[in-house]
Design a protein around this motif. Structure first.
Motif, PDB file in Angstrom:
ATOM      1  N   GLY A   1      25.647 -29.998  -1.915  1.00  0.00           N
ATOM      2  CA  GLY A   1      25.144 -28.795  -1.261  1.00  0.00           C
ATOM      3  C   GLY A   1      24.946 -27.658  -2.248  1.00  0.00           C
ATOM      4  N   TYR A   2      25.922 -27.514  -3.165  1.00  0.00           N
ATOM      5  CA  TYR A   2      25.806 -26.421  -4.134  1.00  0.00           C
ATOM      6  C   TYR A   2      24.717 -26.672  -5.177  1.00  0.00           C
ATOM      7  CZ  TYR A   2      29.751 -23.990  -2.106  1.00  0.00           C
ATOM      8  OH  TYR A   2      30.568 -23.316  -1.241  1.00  0.00           O
ATOM      9  N   LEU A   3      24.372 -27.918  -5.408  1.00  0.00           N
ATOM     10  CA  LEU A   3      23.218 -28.200  -6.268  1.00  0.00           C
ATOM     11  C   LEU A   3      21.957 -27.684  -5.587  1.00  0.00           C
ATOM     12  CD1 LEU A   3      21.449 -29.444  -8.449  1.00  0.00           C
ATOM     13  CD2 LEU A   3      21.854 -31.687  -7.408  1.00  0.00           C
ATOM     14  N   THR A   4      21.802 -27.994  -4.302  1.00  0.00           N
ATOM     15  CA  THR A   4      20.609 -27.519  -3.597  1.00  0.00           C
ATOM     16  C   THR A   4      20.576 -25.996  -3.557  1.00  0.00           C
ATOM     17  OG1 THR A   4      21.631 -27.721  -1.403  1.00  0.00           O
ATOM     18  CG2 THR A   4      20.430 -29.636  -2.234  1.00  0.00           C
ATOM     19  N   LEU A   5      21.735 -25.379  -3.362  1.00  0.00           N
ATOM     20  CA  LEU A   5      21.803 -23.911  -3.358  1.00  0.00           C
ATOM     21  C   LEU A   5      21.400 -23.343  -4.721  1.00  0.00           C
ATOM     22  CD1 LEU A   5      22.620 -21.387  -1.707  1.00  0.00           C
ATOM     23  CD2 LEU A   5      24.943 -21.704  -2.587  1.00  0.00           C
ATOM     24  N   SER A   6      21.798 -24.019  -5.792  1.00  0.00           N
ATOM     25  CA  SER A   6      21.489 -23.526  -7.141  1.00  0.00           C
ATOM     26  C   SER A   6      19.998 -23.584  -7.453  1.00  0.00           C
ATOM     27  CB  SER A   6      22.283 -24.301  -8.195  1.00  0.00           C
ATOM     28  OG  SER A   6      21.758 -25.599  -8.383  1.00  0.00           O
TER      29      SER A   6
ATOM     30  N   THR B   1      20.396 -30.062   6.323  1.00  0.00           N
ATOM     31  CA  THR B   1      20.010 -31.460   6.173  1.00  0.00           C
ATOM     32  C   THR B   1      20.315 -31.911   4.748  1.00  0.00           C
ATOM     33  OG1 THR B   1      18.171 -31.100   7.721  1.00  0.00           O
ATOM     34  CG2 THR B   1      18.068 -33.090   6.381  1.00  0.00           C
ATOM     35  N   PRO B   2      20.987 -33.057   4.588  1.00  0.00           N
ATOM     36  CA  PRO B   2      21.265 -33.535   3.231  1.00  0.00           C
ATOM     37  C   PRO B   2      19.975 -33.862   2.479  1.00  0.00           C
ATOM     38  CG  PRO B   2      22.529 -34.778   4.856  1.00  0.00           C
ATOM     39  CD  PRO B   2      21.551 -33.942   5.613  1.00  0.00           C
ATOM     40  N   VAL B   3      19.996 -33.643   1.182  1.00  0.00           N
ATOM     41  CA  VAL B   3      18.871 -33.985   0.317  1.00  0.00           C
ATOM     42  C   VAL B   3      19.185 -35.326  -0.333  1.00  0.00           C
ATOM     43  CG1 VAL B   3      17.519 -33.326  -1.704  1.00  0.00           C
ATOM     44  CG2 VAL B   3      18.287 -31.569  -0.085  1.00  0.00           C
ATOM     45  N   LYS B   4      18.425 -36.340   0.018  1.00  0.00           N
ATOM     46  CA  LYS B   4      18.630 -37.669  -0.546  1.00  0.00           C
ATOM     47  C   LYS B   4      18.121 -37.714  -1.982  1.00  0.00           C
ATOM     48  CE  LYS B   4      18.050 -39.681   4.018  1.00  0.00           C
ATOM     49  NZ  LYS B   4      17.175 -40.472   4.894  1.00  0.00           N
ATOM     50  N   ALA B   5      18.786 -38.505  -2.797  1.00  0.00           N
ATOM     51  CA  ALA B   5      18.344 -38.671  -4.186  1.00  0.00           C
ATOM     52  C   ALA B   5      16.888 -39.111  -4.199  1.00  0.00           C
ATOM     53  CB  ALA B   5      19.224 -39.693  -4.895  1.00  0.00           C
ATOM     54  N   GLY B   6      16.092 -38.448  -5.017  1.00  0.00           N
ATOM     55  CA  GLY B   6      14.668 -38.749  -5.122  1.00  0.00           C
ATOM     56  C   GLY B   6      13.782 -37.892  -4.250  1.00  0.00           C
ATOM     57  N   ALA B   7      14.372 -37.090  -3.357  1.00  0.00           N
ATOM     58  CA  ALA B   7      13.579 -36.247  -2.454  1.00  0.00           C
ATOM     59  C   ALA B   7      12.956 -35.076  -3.213  1.00  0.00           C
ATOM     60  CB  ALA B   7      14.445 -35.728  -1.312  1.00  0.00           C
TER      61      ALA B   7
ATOM     62  N   LEU C   1      15.022 -23.946   1.923  1.00  0.00           N
ATOM     63  CA  LEU C   1      14.764 -25.051   1.016  1.00  0.00           C
ATOM     64  C   LEU C   1      14.278 -26.232   1.850  1.00  0.00           C
ATOM     65  CD1 LEU C   1      14.970 -25.633  -2.053  1.00  0.00           C
ATOM     66  CD2 LEU C   1      17.059 -26.895  -1.511  1.00  0.00           C
ATOM     67  N   GLU C   2      12.967 -26.425   1.846  1.00  0.00           N
ATOM     68  CA  GLU C   2      12.338 -27.468   2.647  1.00  0.00           C
ATOM     69  C   GLU C   2      12.402 -28.799   1.917  1.00  0.00           C
ATOM     70  OE1 GLU C   2       9.008 -24.497   4.644  1.00  0.00           O
ATOM     71  OE2 GLU C   2       8.387 -25.859   3.041  1.00  0.00           O
ATOM     72  N   ILE C   3      12.519 -29.883   2.689  1.00  0.00           N
ATOM     73  CA  ILE C   3      12.530 -31.235   2.147  1.00  0.00           C
ATOM     74  C   ILE C   3      11.236 -31.912   2.573  1.00  0.00           C
ATOM     75  CG2 ILE C   3      13.759 -33.435   2.030  1.00  0.00           C
ATOM     76  CD1 ILE C   3      16.230 -31.921   3.219  1.00  0.00           C
ATOM     77  N   ASP C   4      10.520 -32.452   1.618  1.00  0.00           N
ATOM     78  CA  ASP C   4       9.266 -33.135   1.909  1.00  0.00           C
ATOM     79  C   ASP C   4       9.517 -34.268   2.905  1.00  0.00           C
ATOM     80  OD1 ASP C   4       6.597 -33.815   1.777  1.00  0.00           O
ATOM     81  OD2 ASP C   4       6.750 -34.817  -0.168  1.00  0.00           O
ATOM     82  N   GLY C   5       8.818 -34.229   4.039  1.00  0.00           N
ATOM     83  CA  GLY C   5       8.911 -35.271   5.044  1.00  0.00           C
ATOM     84  C   GLY C   5      10.016 -35.087   6.071  1.00  0.00           C
ATOM     85  N   GLU C   6      10.791 -34.023   5.971  1.00  0.00           N
ATOM     86  CA  GLU C   6      11.869 -33.760   6.933  1.00  0.00           C
ATOM     87  C   GLU C   6      11.478 -32.591   7.838  1.00  0.00           C
ATOM     88  OE1 GLU C   6      14.757 -35.356   7.400  1.00  0.00           O
ATOM     89  OE2 GLU C   6      14.630 -36.716   5.692  1.00  0.00           O
ATOM     90  N   ASP C   7      11.935 -32.636   9.085  1.00  0.00           N
ATOM     91  CA  ASP C   7      11.640 -31.558  10.031  1.00  0.00           C
ATOM     92  C   ASP C   7      12.482 -30.317   9.777  1.00  0.00           C
ATOM     93  OD1 ASP C   7       9.747 -33.115  11.371  1.00  0.00           O
ATOM     94  OD2 ASP C   7      11.231 -33.918  12.756  1.00  0.00           O
TER      95      ASP C   7
END
Length: 155
Positions: A66-71, A102-108, A135-141
């Motif tokens: 989570g903190y990686l995505t926040l960074s 929403t979790p960010v899967k590796a490769g997203a 922080l939007e994830i490609d292909g996720e709602d």
């Protein structure tokens, strides 16, 4: 660099309530996740043990911290141009609210959508700005996270 015309420290109040921009997509690959784990010491298996995560994770594989995505918010916001060109500096001032959705899967692939929420002028040419970051994830709602970040601009 911001594509919004007249986005300057002197006129920044005019942009409250407006979207400032959307960053380019960036990939959160396993190498980045592994680097973050080494840097922070957070080596929980759901992040770094790819085979176990494929077998046991409810997400079907490893996920970013989570903190990686926040960074990622700061560099992606800088790419958009949230610091006006006429500011001599823009400094991280903190967070008001963060929700991991929403979790960010590796490769997203992820990108940051930034809106200006408020502006507060201080003495000495300092300005505190609050932005909403999604922080939007490609292909996720749903986004990976929504955060209200604070920056201090120095004119």
């Amino acid at each position: 660099m911001s594509s919004i015309k007249q986005y300057r420290v002197a006129s920044i109040e005019d942009f409250v309530g407006r979207e400032l921009g959307v960053s380019d997509w960036t990939v959160v690959d396993q190498a980045r996740i592994d680097d973050f784990a080494r840097c922070t010491g957070d080596t929980q298996w759901i992040h770094v043990d790819v085979e176990r995560a494929k077998r046991e994770s409810p997400f079907g594989g490893s996920i970013a911290h989570g903190y990686l995505t926040l960074s990622l918010l700061a560099p992606l916001a800088m790419d958009i141009g949230v610091i006006p060109q006429d500011a001599s500096a823009g400094l991280n001032y903190g967070l008001d609210k963060v929700r991991f959705m929403t979790p960010v899967k590796a490769g997203a692939r992820v990108r940051n959508r930034v809106s200006l929420l408020s502006v507060e002028r201080k003495s000495g040419g300092r300005v505190i700005v609050k932005t909403k970051n999604e922080l939007e994830i490609d292909g996720e709602d749903k986004p990976a996270l929504i955060a209200e970040t604070l920056a201090m601009l120095i004119a």
